[in-house]
Design an enzyme around this catalytic site. Structure first.
Site, PDB file in Angstrom:
ATOM      1  N   ALA A 132       1.013  -1.295   0.084  1.00  0.00           N
ATOM      2  CA  ALA A 132       0.278   0.042  -0.135  1.00  0.00           C
ATOM      3  C   ALA A 132       0.931   1.100   0.022  1.00  0.00           C
ATOM      4  CB  ALA A 132      -1.016  -0.124   1.157  1.00  0.00           C
ATOM      5  N   GLY A 133       1.310   1.651  -1.237  1.00  0.00           N
ATOM      6  CA  GLY A 133       2.285   2.920  -1.342  1.00  0.00           C
ATOM      7  C   GLY A 133       1.247   3.969  -1.937  1.00  0.00           C
ATOM      8  N   ARG A 242       2.553  19.224   1.282  1.00  0.00           N
ATOM      9  CA  ARG A 242       3.122  18.962   0.048  1.00  0.00           C
ATOM     10  C   ARG A 242       3.651  20.039  -0.617  1.00  0.00           C
ATOM     11  NH1 ARG A 242      -1.511  14.793  -1.896  1.00  0.00           N
ATOM     12  NH2 ARG A 242      -0.597  12.830  -1.372  1.00  0.00           N
ATOM     13  N   GLY A 341      33.554  16.042 -15.165  1.00  0.00           N
ATOM     14  CA  GLY A 341      33.730  14.915 -14.353  1.00  0.00           C
ATOM     15  C   GLY A 341      33.427  15.055 -13.060  1.00  0.00           C
ATOM     16  N   GLU A 364       5.614  11.453  -0.100  1.00  0.00           N
ATOM     17  CA  GLU A 364       4.374  12.267  -0.135  1.00  0.00           C
ATOM     18  C   GLU A 364       3.345  12.110  -1.240  1.00  0.00           C
ATOM     19  OE1 GLU A 364       4.268  15.878   2.325  1.00  0.00           O
ATOM     20  OE2 GLU A 364       6.180  15.452   3.180  1.00  0.00           O
ATOM     21  N   GLY A 365       3.640  11.030  -1.979  1.00  0.00           N
ATOM     22  CA  GLY A 365       2.572  11.038  -3.276  1.00  0.00           C
ATOM     23  C   GLY A 365       3.514  11.350  -4.349  1.00  0.00           C
ATOM     24  N   GLU A 368       3.430  10.866 -10.557  1.00  0.00           N
ATOM     25  CA  GLU A 368       2.008  10.475 -11.186  1.00  0.00           C
ATOM     26  C   GLU A 368       0.779  10.540 -10.314  1.00  0.00           C
ATOM     27  OE1 GLU A 368       4.967   8.859 -10.684  1.00  0.00           O
ATOM     28  OE2 GLU A 368       5.681   8.729 -12.711  1.00  0.00           O
TER      29      GLU A 368
HETATM   30  C1  LIG Z   1      12.771   8.730   1.139  1.00  0.00           C
HETATM   31  C2  LIG Z   1      11.337   8.208   1.172  1.00  0.00           C
HETATM   32  C3  LIG Z   1      10.909   8.606   2.338  1.00  0.00           C
HETATM   33  C4  LIG Z   1       9.446   8.386   2.675  1.00  0.00           C
HETATM   34  N1  LIG Z   1       8.953   8.692   3.918  1.00  0.00           N
HETATM   35  C5  LIG Z   1       7.597   8.333   4.356  1.00  0.00           C
HETATM   36  C6  LIG Z   1       7.187   8.277   5.435  1.00  0.00           C
HETATM   37  O1  LIG Z   1       7.768   9.138   6.428  1.00  0.00           O
HETATM   38  N2  LIG Z   1       6.016   8.046   5.844  1.00  0.00           N
HETATM   39  C7  LIG Z   1       5.010   7.093   5.023  1.00  0.00           C
HETATM   40  O2  LIG Z   1       4.101   6.714   5.408  1.00  0.00           O
HETATM   41  N3  LIG Z   1       5.787   7.011   3.627  1.00  0.00           N
HETATM   42  C8  LIG Z   1       6.828   7.382   3.387  1.00  0.00           C
HETATM   43  N4  LIG Z   1       7.490   7.350   2.066  1.00  0.00           N
HETATM   44  C9  LIG Z   1       6.882   6.347   1.260  1.00  0.00           C
HETATM   45  C10 LIG Z   1       6.335   6.977  -0.145  1.00  0.00           C
HETATM   46  O3  LIG Z   1       5.127   7.941   0.165  1.00  0.00           O
HETATM   47  C11 LIG Z   1       5.969   6.172  -1.277  1.00  0.00           C
HETATM   48  O4  LIG Z   1       7.247   5.334  -1.701  1.00  0.00           O
HETATM   49  C12 LIG Z   1       4.960   6.605  -2.245  1.00  0.00           C
HETATM   50  O5  LIG Z   1       3.767   7.136  -1.986  1.00  0.00           O
HETATM   51  C13 LIG Z   1       5.020   5.670  -3.396  1.00  0.00           C
HETATM   52  O6  LIG Z   1       4.609   4.409  -3.025  1.00  0.00           O
HETATM   53  P1  LIG Z   1       5.577   3.151  -3.456  1.00  0.00           P
HETATM   54  O7  LIG Z   1       6.877   3.151  -3.178  1.00  0.00           O
HETATM   55  O8  LIG Z   1       4.742   1.866  -2.877  1.00  0.00           O
HETATM   56  O9  LIG Z   1       5.501   2.942  -5.030  1.00  0.00           O
HETATM   57  P2  LIG Z   1       4.177   2.229  -5.820  1.00  0.00           P
HETATM   58  O10 LIG Z   1       2.886   2.848  -5.288  1.00  0.00           O
HETATM   59  O11 LIG Z   1       4.368   0.843  -6.032  1.00  0.00           O
HETATM   60  O12 LIG Z   1       4.434   3.130  -7.433  1.00  0.00           O
HETATM   61  C14 LIG Z   1       5.182   2.534  -8.401  1.00  0.00           C
HETATM   62  C15 LIG Z   1       5.125   3.402  -9.338  1.00  0.00           C
HETATM   63  O13 LIG Z   1       3.932   3.380 -10.079  1.00  0.00           O
HETATM   64  C16 LIG Z   1       3.453   4.718 -10.299  1.00  0.00           C
HETATM   65  N5  LIG Z   1       1.838   4.426  -9.817  1.00  0.00           N
HETATM   66  C17 LIG Z   1       1.222   4.009  -8.944  1.00  0.00           C
HETATM   67  N6  LIG Z   1       0.053   4.295  -9.047  1.00  0.00           N
HETATM   68  C18 LIG Z   1      -0.465   4.843 -10.334  1.00  0.00           C
HETATM   69  C19 LIG Z   1      -1.583   5.163 -11.088  1.00  0.00           C
HETATM   70  N7  LIG Z   1      -2.614   5.102 -10.484  1.00  0.00           N
HETATM   71  N8  LIG Z   1      -1.360   5.975 -12.450  1.00  0.00           N
HETATM   72  C20 LIG Z   1      -0.070   5.965 -12.852  1.00  0.00           C
HETATM   73  N9  LIG Z   1       1.149   5.523 -11.974  1.00  0.00           N
HETATM   74  C21 LIG Z   1       1.027   4.879 -10.709  1.00  0.00           C
HETATM   75  C22 LIG Z   1       4.045   5.489  -9.078  1.00  0.00           C
HETATM   76  O14 LIG Z   1       3.991   6.811  -9.504  1.00  0.00           O
HETATM   77  C23 LIG Z   1       5.503   4.934  -9.177  1.00  0.00           C
HETATM   78  O15 LIG Z   1       6.163   5.477 -10.342  1.00  0.00           O
HETATM   79  C24 LIG Z   1       8.885   7.463   1.783  1.00  0.00           C
HETATM   80  C25 LIG Z   1       9.315   7.147   0.495  1.00  0.00           C
HETATM   81  C26 LIG Z   1      10.719   7.503   0.346  1.00  0.00           C
HETATM   82  C27 LIG Z   1      11.326   6.982  -1.003  1.00  0.00           C
END
Ligand SMILES: Cc1cc2nc3c(=O)[nH]c(=O)nc-3n(C[C@H](O)[C@H](O)[C@H](O)COP(=O)(O)OP(=O)(O)OC[C@H]3O[C@@H](n4cnc5c(N)ncnc54)[C@H](O)[C@@H]3O)c2cc1C
Length: 388
Positions: A132-133, A242, A341, A364-365, A368
């Site tokens: 759940a990202g 955001r 370089g 934070e989203g 995309e």
């Molecule tokens: C350095 C860092 C710090 C973070 N800190 C926090 C934190 O403090 N607390 C917290 O809760 N989370 C945190 N996150 C999590 C972050 O919010 C998620 O990584 C982000 O929301 C994306 O989720 P995912 O990594 O599971 O990617 P996924 O959801 O698997 O997405 C993979 C790709 O698919 C694309 N995608 C997904 N759905 C769609 C759609 N409907 N249409 C088109 N493209 C789509 C995405 O844009 C992405 O390019 C952090 C992430 C990072 C990298």
């Protein structure tokens, strides 16, 4: 229309810039090379009262009844000029505390907000899970009420500040079949609840890890907002924060441009400084214009929130977030190219910025997801055509 900061805002910007120049930039390479919190810098920031801007006045902060988006943007732009790690720690305090500010009970606010305002406690917000990202509403960590306690089971990921946080706003579902309407926010206090943090490394280090919840008990009174309203709590927080990610991206891009201008003025090839080559000047003009556009975009979104002109700032906040983080990536990449370089040598600063600029396009989203939000908000502004 007034494009001027108030005297207080000008003073704030100058103070943060001065602190960054003195205490952060000289050791930014070291700070950004490890996920250890630079506590001495945090102490300086606390003494300057910077954490107060995240918290309303009634709870020891300096925000007028709410978080001040404009001041937050000013501070983050300056902090990220110095170090993305310092900026991230600060911003995460906002992410962790703002949910309590807007959805907490009086008792919760009195307990958790004053230490954050004083810089004595760091906060964390943990929403993401492995499955759940972007689709955060699909989270599967469960919360079951057992007497006077909620019992949580599941695994969170990407929880920034999780190792050091004195308070974690964490999200779990009380009824998976209800989707987003089952999600509930909890205040998890490490002094009260038992859980495990498994840190991992990311491209540009900061304190980040998984949170493993195994029969983790949270007192009933630590529900944040209403049961089943947790997704709204999270979205309301992200909506405001955001914009400030956009501001941080502007600060990072500005610093990259600043040091690149110094570089191209002094680097001589073909008998003259690179700055005298028209192709260099074309790039400088592109970058300065893009940074200016990004800054205006973030400040406008922040002003819109603070002025209360509009109930929702979702559209402008998401626009600022995606555009500025993508812009910063373009700028840093162009700058690195102009360092040749030396841009990728570890003893030079550009590689640090190149690593730092990547993650803001994700957290934070993602870009995309911001575009999905922008399009959704945009379509709402146009009435549906009358069906024949
Ligand atoms: C350095 C860092 C710090 C973070 N800190 C926090 C934190 O403090 N607390 C917290 O809760 N989370 C945190 N996150 C999590 C972050 O919010 C998620 O990584 C982000 O929301 C994306 O989720 P995912 O990594 O599971 O990617 P996924 O959801 O698997 O997405 C993979 C790709 O698919 C694309 N995608 C997904 N759905 C769609 C759609 N409907 N249409 C088109 N493209 C789509 C995405 O844009 C992405 O390019 C952090 C992430 C990072 C990298």
């Amino acid at each position: 229309m007034n494009f001027e900061f108030t005297d207080e805002q000008k003073e704030l910007k100058a103070k943060v810039r001065d602190m960054v120049d003195k205490h952060v930039l000289p050791r930014a390479a070291q700070i950004d090379s490890t996920s250890e919190i630079p506590w001495d810098v945090m102490k300086i920031m606390a003494d300057m009262g910077l954490f107060k801007f995240l918290i309303p006045e009634e709870y020891g902060g300096s925000g007028k009844g709410d978080l001040r988006a404009l001041e937050l943007s000013i501070i983050r732009e300056e902090l990220s000029r110095g170090s993305c790690q310092v900026d991230a720690i600060y911003a995460l305090n906002g992410l962790g505390s703002y949910s309590i500010t807007h959805s907490g009970t009086e008792e919760q606010k009195r307990k958790y907000l004053p230490p954050i305002a004083k810089g004595e406690m760091l906060a964390c917000m943990s929403l993401s899970e492995k499955n759940a990202g972007s689709d955060a509403a699909a989270l599967s960590t469960t919360a079951v009420l057992d007497g006077n306690e909620w019992v949580l089971n599941g695994e969170k990921i990407f929880a920034s500040n999780s190792k050091v946080a004195g308070v974690i706003v964490i999200f779990a579902t009380v009824d998976k079949s209800k989707g987003a309407n089952g999600i509930t926010a909890f205040i998890m206090d490490p002094k009260v609840s038992k859980y495990e943090v498994r840190p991992f490394q990311v491209l540009s280090p900061h304190d980040i890890g998984e949170i493993i919840l195994k029969d983790t008990r949270i007192p009933k009174e630590n529900v944040l907002g209403e049961v089943g309203h947790g997704f709204r709590v999270a979205m309301k927080t992200l909506d405001v924060l955001r914009t400030s990610v956009g501001a941080a991206a502007v600060g990072l891009a500005q610093y990259a441009l600043d040091i690149t201008i110094e570089r191209v003025k002094s680097r001589v090839q073909f008998g003259k400084p690179l700055a005298e080559q028209q192709i260099t000047q074309d790039r400088l003009a592109d970058m300065a214009t893009e940074i200016n556009a990004g800054r205006l975009m973030t400040l406008y979104a922040a002003w819109l929130k603070d002025s209360g002109t509009r109930k929702s700032v979702t559209l402008e906040s998401s626009m600022a977030k995606w555009w500025c983080t993508e812009m910063a990536q373009r700028v840093v990449d162009k700058c690195l190219q102009m360092w040749g370089g030396y841009g990728v040598m570890m003893d030079y600063p550009m590689q640090r910025l190149y690593r730092a600029v990547r993650a803001p396009r994700l957290y934070e989203g993602t870009t995309e997801i911001q575009k999905v939000i922008v399009a959704r908000e945009l379509l709402k502004l146009y009435p549906d055509p009358v069906k024949a």
